[in-house]
Design an enzyme around this catalytic site. Sequence first.
Site, PDB file in Angstrom:
ATOM      1  N   HIS A 156     -23.026  14.614   0.349  1.00  0.00           N
ATOM      2  CA  HIS A 156     -22.154  14.131   1.328  1.00  0.00           C
ATOM      3  C   HIS A 156     -23.050  13.950   2.470  1.00  0.00           C
ATOM      4  O   HIS A 156     -23.109  14.934   3.403  1.00  0.00           O
ATOM      5  CB  HIS A 156     -21.127  15.373   1.642  1.00  0.00           C
ATOM      6  N   HIS A 164     -12.395  12.864   0.754  1.00  0.00           N
ATOM      7  CA  HIS A 164     -12.151  13.998   1.450  1.00  0.00           C
ATOM      8  C   HIS A 164     -10.935  14.920   1.480  1.00  0.00           C
ATOM      9  O   HIS A 164     -10.122  13.913   1.687  1.00  0.00           O
ATOM     10  CB  HIS A 164     -12.422  13.221   2.900  1.00  0.00           C
ATOM     11  N   HIS A 175     -23.030  10.683   5.506  1.00  0.00           N
ATOM     12  CA  HIS A 175     -22.541   9.457   5.841  1.00  0.00           C
ATOM     13  C   HIS A 175     -23.650   8.684   6.588  1.00  0.00           C
ATOM     14  O   HIS A 175     -24.230   8.909   7.631  1.00  0.00           O
ATOM     15  CB  HIS A 175     -21.418   9.695   7.054  1.00  0.00           C
ATOM     16  N   ASP A 235     -23.166  16.209   6.203  1.00  0.00           N
ATOM     17  CA  ASP A 235     -22.055  15.324   6.830  1.00  0.00           C
ATOM     18  C   ASP A 235     -22.771  14.147   7.628  1.00  0.00           C
ATOM     19  O   ASP A 235     -22.663  13.340   7.142  1.00  0.00           O
ATOM     20  CB  ASP A 235     -21.021  16.111   7.333  1.00  0.00           C
ATOM     21  N   GLY A 290     -12.108   9.164   6.868  1.00  0.00           N
ATOM     22  CA  GLY A 290     -11.632   8.828   8.205  1.00  0.00           C
ATOM     23  C   GLY A 290     -10.281  10.052   7.920  1.00  0.00           C
ATOM     24  O   GLY A 290     -10.467  11.113   7.462  1.00  0.00           O
ATOM     25  N   ASP A 315     -23.530   6.026   8.582  1.00  0.00           N
ATOM     26  CA  ASP A 315     -23.290   5.622   9.932  1.00  0.00           C
ATOM     27  C   ASP A 315     -23.313   7.132  10.653  1.00  0.00           C
ATOM     28  O   ASP A 315     -22.966   6.967  11.888  1.00  0.00           O
ATOM     29  CB  ASP A 315     -21.726   4.995  10.266  1.00  0.00           C
ATOM     30  N   GLU A 371     -10.515  19.255   4.738  1.00  0.00           N
ATOM     31  CA  GLU A 371     -11.093  19.358   5.833  1.00  0.00           C
ATOM     32  C   GLU A 371     -10.047  19.687   7.010  1.00  0.00           C
ATOM     33  O   GLU A 371     -10.194  20.512   7.867  1.00  0.00           O
ATOM     34  CB  GLU A 371     -12.125  18.406   5.995  1.00  0.00           C
TER      35      GLU A 371
END
Length: 372
Positions: A24, A213, A26, A313, A186, A28, A216
């Site tokens: 996991h 996701h 990302h 993350d 998102g 970006d 969370e």
Amino acid sequence: MSAPDFDYLLDGVSINALPKVSLHDHLDGGLRPQTIIELADELGLELPATEPHELRTWFESRSEAGSLVEYLKTFDVTVGVMQTAEGLARVAREFVEDLHADGVIYGEIRWAPDQHLTRGLTLDQAVDAVQSGIDQAVAQVEAAGGYIRIGQLLSSLRQNPGHAIEVARLAVRHRDSGVVGFDTAGPEAGFPASSMRAAFDYLASEWFPVTVHAGEADGLESIRSALLDGRALRLGHGVRLAEDLLIERQDDENTYVSLGLLSQWVKDREIALETSPTSNLQTGAIAQWGQTLAEHPFDLLYQLGFRVTVNTDNRLMSGTSLSRELSLLADAFAYRLDDLETFQLNAAAAAFLPIEEREELIDRIAVGFDAV
């Protein structure tokens, strides 16, 4: 290549040097500050800071808001510089280099292609650009005698459910050229997986793996929807599954817990929880249990036999690395090397790879830990 800024030790062993699996992470959320500055200059974009240390500090400070929605606002900057094929390839290449420098031998990189089209790229061109950067980095690692394997996870944003089917078809088109799974990302609350049901139905018909996701920024209903509507094989974060655990009593040596039907299902099916400890604190995902890592339900879930995995993350926003996350957990819960190995084996078993390749990955982890 960017080296980790600190060597984390446990029992005299470098955690950085141990073989690790990252599920996991990302794209970006893992840029180098210097790269952001250079790409922004090429594109004529303004930044909140133009010196690497100051820019890193800006990201880290903005990410301490205690809210996922506020946390996500920092991505306007990183996504803004990832709008050309050259920029995407560079970011992906450096991303893999940094994973390798941190001891990662298998990583899945998730990102949302439809956020990277403002300067004329098509969805397929964006995916190809990221893959070209991945391939360059993997080749460099192998040429230097190292080993790393990388897969892409294509994310569809929850707040744009109408785009999900297009991203799902994109993922399946590229399944033989680097894409290993589908993800949702998102804001979670108010955007259940059920709103993307057509995409999930299509992915299921194509036998294509899905992680969602869930658990969370929303609770058990979100997790239920991820499993029932999304057919999720893994849960992105998933920490709020602990809401389905009832602590009946405790004594000096034991905690007695009963599981609800949902948590029992997740445990029995060995559905992996992609936890990200530092991020979970920053976004308020564990606020109902406390404000410190020692209050994170990670250890309770681990002791109860859930397939917990450890992840970063967003390495830039959280100012972290996989080695750091493991070190923080070891400090908080007195874990030893065999615990850290279990987390890597859990992640390897849950990787979106064919069974034979997962078994090879498990062997590499075992050999690496046995060598210390």
